[in-house]
Motif scaffolding. Sequence first.
Motif, mmCIF file in Angstrom:
data_model
loop_
_atom_site.group_PDB
_atom_site.id
_atom_site.type_symbol
_atom_site.label_atom_id
_atom_site.label_comp_id
_atom_site.label_asym_id
_atom_site.label_seq_id
_atom_site.Cartn_x
_atom_site.Cartn_y
_atom_site.Cartn_z
ATOM 1 N N ARG A 38 0.831 -1.196 0.000
ATOM 2 C CA ARG A 38 0.000 0.000 0.000
ATOM 3 C C ARG A 38 0.864 1.244 0.000
ATOM 4 O O ARG A 38 2.009 1.244 0.451
ATOM 5 N N GLN A 39 0.276 2.324 -0.512
ATOM 6 C CA GLN A 39 0.992 3.592 -0.581
ATOM 7 C C GLN A 39 0.040 4.736 -0.278
ATOM 8 O O GLN A 39 -0.952 4.928 -0.982
ATOM 9 N N ALA A 40 0.344 5.472 0.774
ATOM 10 C CA ALA A 40 -0.410 6.654 1.149
ATOM 11 C C ALA A 40 0.254 7.888 0.546
ATOM 12 O O ALA A 40 1.449 7.870 0.237
ATOM 13 N N LYS A 43 4.052 9.103 1.114
ATOM 14 C CA LYS A 43 4.786 8.032 1.760
ATOM 15 C C LYS A 43 5.278 7.019 0.737
ATOM 16 O O LYS A 43 4.775 6.941 -0.379
ATOM 17 N N ARG A 45 5.862 3.230 -0.797
ATOM 18 C CA ARG A 45 5.053 2.023 -0.860
ATOM 19 C C ARG A 45 5.558 1.023 0.180
ATOM 20 O O ARG A 45 6.766 0.785 0.293
ATOM 21 N N ALA A 92 -5.002 4.323 1.897
ATOM 22 C CA ALA A 92 -3.911 4.216 0.938
ATOM 23 C C ALA A 92 -4.448 3.602 -0.346
ATOM 24 O O ALA A 92 -5.572 3.097 -0.394
ATOM 25 N N TYR A 94 -4.029 0.414 -2.477
ATOM 26 C CA TYR A 94 -3.566 -0.948 -2.230
ATOM 27 C C TYR A 94 -3.254 -1.635 -3.547
ATOM 28 O O TYR A 94 -4.071 -1.622 -4.477
ATOM 29 N N GLN A 120 -8.207 2.152 -4.387
ATOM 30 C CA GLN A 120 -8.180 3.118 -3.296
ATOM 31 C C GLN A 120 -9.011 2.630 -2.121
ATOM 32 O O GLN A 120 -10.167 2.233 -2.278
#
Length: 125
Positions: A38-40, A43, A45, A92, A94, A120
């Motif tokens: 996941r990546q917010a 931030k 991954r 995040a 995914y 998302q």
Amino acid sequence: QVQLVESGGGLVQAGGSLRLSCLASERTFSRYTVGWFRQAPGKEREFVVTINWSGLGTRYADSVKGRFTISRDNAKNTVYLQMNSLKPEDTAVYYCAASSTATFWDTRTNEYDYWGQGTQVTVSS
């Protein structure tokens, strides 16, 4: 090459649940190690969970252990991520990823060869 498509993301209140699916384009996927990442915004991954080809080997990030569960149905070329007790910090994009060579204890993004487009997940407080 294997094509991966994630689905199941959406909006949910804190404490709620979502089930993500990763559908692969071909049967060889059944012998691949699969991971969810996941990546917010702003931030890097990050690793969430992995599962080996048989489903017997799994590895979870400490931040999700006890709340998320990975499973797979090789007959359907599909891997699932059941997410319970969701927190705003889980918000995040995914991604589903697969590798023909990685083991389930490989948690780095560069160990995985095939990636989906992402789905998302947004958790409101």
